[in-house]
Design an enzyme around this catalytic site. Structure first.
Site, PDB file in Angstrom:
ATOM      1  N   ASP A 105       0.864  -1.166   0.000  1.00 44.39           N
ATOM      2  CA  ASP A 105       0.000   0.000   0.000  1.00 44.39           C
ATOM      3  C   ASP A 105       0.915   1.234   0.000  1.00 44.39           C
ATOM      4  OD1 ASP A 105      -2.347   1.575   0.263  1.00 44.39           O
ATOM      5  OD2 ASP A 105      -2.062   1.677   2.430  1.00 44.39           O
ATOM      6  N   ASP A 154      -0.129   5.161   0.946  1.00 40.62           N
ATOM      7  CA  ASP A 154      -0.336   6.151   1.997  1.00 40.62           C
ATOM      8  C   ASP A 154      -0.398   5.508   3.371  1.00 40.62           C
ATOM      9  OD1 ASP A 154      -0.644   8.769   0.582  1.00 40.62           O
ATOM     10  OD2 ASP A 154      -2.189   7.625  -0.475  1.00 40.62           O
TER      11      ASP A 154
END
Length: 311
Positions: free
Chosen positions: A30, A32
């Protein structure tokens, strides 16, 4: 999504063909609040995790500066004003419509690109994606002067200091995952086998690529390994990744902080390492180690010699 998308495979041909006798570990990241910190700076959750020892207002100001740089770069150099409403899950999604036309004198402001989904507009969007890929490969230092680069470097360093080296530690860990060996310690997954980093972000594709450039991730994440799950969802992106890196000797591990990757990893039956912002956690940066990833791999895929060597 209403159209046939070409799953990128050029970069993986050599890898997949050579996994008959060498294991391939695919790290599905991922972005953020995992590899970078931005949303948690803007909404204050990063500072709040430190119970008053971090200046929340300073974090907010840092986040706003990053936000401005990202948007300015998207609009000024990566066609974002033109293509914001035509997000694709990866840059090669429309490559079958690209006829290879020389774009050196092409006028992107006067080519009539618009909302129609006919083949002509798909070709024009593919042209823009090709130019974006080329700019990504060149890197920011080949696009901007030293003064501009200095400003971005200073913001990076300020952010890295404020976040106790989260950014630089995450980048260094990506490099370690690529090699399978931590050069700063005895931690190792297996430097003899193959390893690849893939990014699946819930944000739009173009801003995500720009973030990779600004946060110095472009040297460890090729543009072909960056996916946007904005419309398709993370399960679909994970399925595309599994299709790309198919084989009996391939292992996958998801690293992220959100519920989407948690549910998608569960659907795919892949191990998940959940990132935790809190300063006491080992599932953060700095803190996460190859030993930890090796443990998660072994829980799902068994305990081959590479993990035995760590004990």
């Amino acid at each position: 999504m209403g159209e046939n998308l070409r799953v990128p495979d050029e970069e993986t041909k050599g890898i997949v063909e050579s996994t008959m006798d060498r294991r391939l570990d695919v790290y599905v990241w991922d972005m953020d609040e995992t590899l970078i910190l931005l949303k948690s700076l803007l909404n204050g959750t990063y500072a709040e995790a430190f119970n008053g020892s971090k200046d929340l207002q300073k974090g907010l100001e840092i986040g706003k500066m990053w936000e401005k740089h990202i948007l300015d770069l998207c609009d000024g150099y990566f066609f974002y004003e033109q293509i914001e409403n035509y997000n694709k899950p990866f840059l090669d999604a429309l490559s079958q419509y690209d006829d290879g036309k020389d774009l050196s004198d092409y006028d992107f402001d006067q080519d009539g690109f618009g909302p129609s989904s006919d083949d002509g507009n798909k070709r024009k969007l593919a042209y823009r994606h090709r130019v974006i890929a080329q700019k990504y490969e060149k890197g920011l230092h080949n696009l901007f002067d030293q003064e501009t680069m200095k400003q971005w470097d200073e913001l990076y360093d300020i952010t890295d200091k404020y976040t106790d080296r989260w950014l630089s530690s995450a980048r260094a860990f990506l490099e370690q995952c690529s090699s399978g060996k931590d050069t700063t310690s005895t931690d190792s997954i297996d430097s003899k086998n193959q390893h690849v980093n893939v990014l699946v972000t819930s944000g739009s594709l173009i801003p995500s690529l720009v973030k990779c450039l600004l946060f110095r991730l472009d040297s460890v994440l090729t543009h072909g390994n960056v996916y946007s799950s904005w419309e398709a969802g993370k399960v679909q992106c994970f399925q595309w990744i599994k299709q790309r890196f198919s084989g009996s000797n391939v292992r996958f591990c998801v690293i992220g902080d959100g519920w989407e990757e948690c549910e998608a990893a569960q659907t795919m039956r892949w191990p998940l390492v959940k990132i935790d912002l809190r300063p006491g956690s080992s599932h953060r940066f700095p803190g996460l180690t190859l030993r930890t990833l090796g443990h998660y791999f072994s829980v799902v895929y068994g305990n081959p010699g590479a993990e035995n060597d760590e004990d």
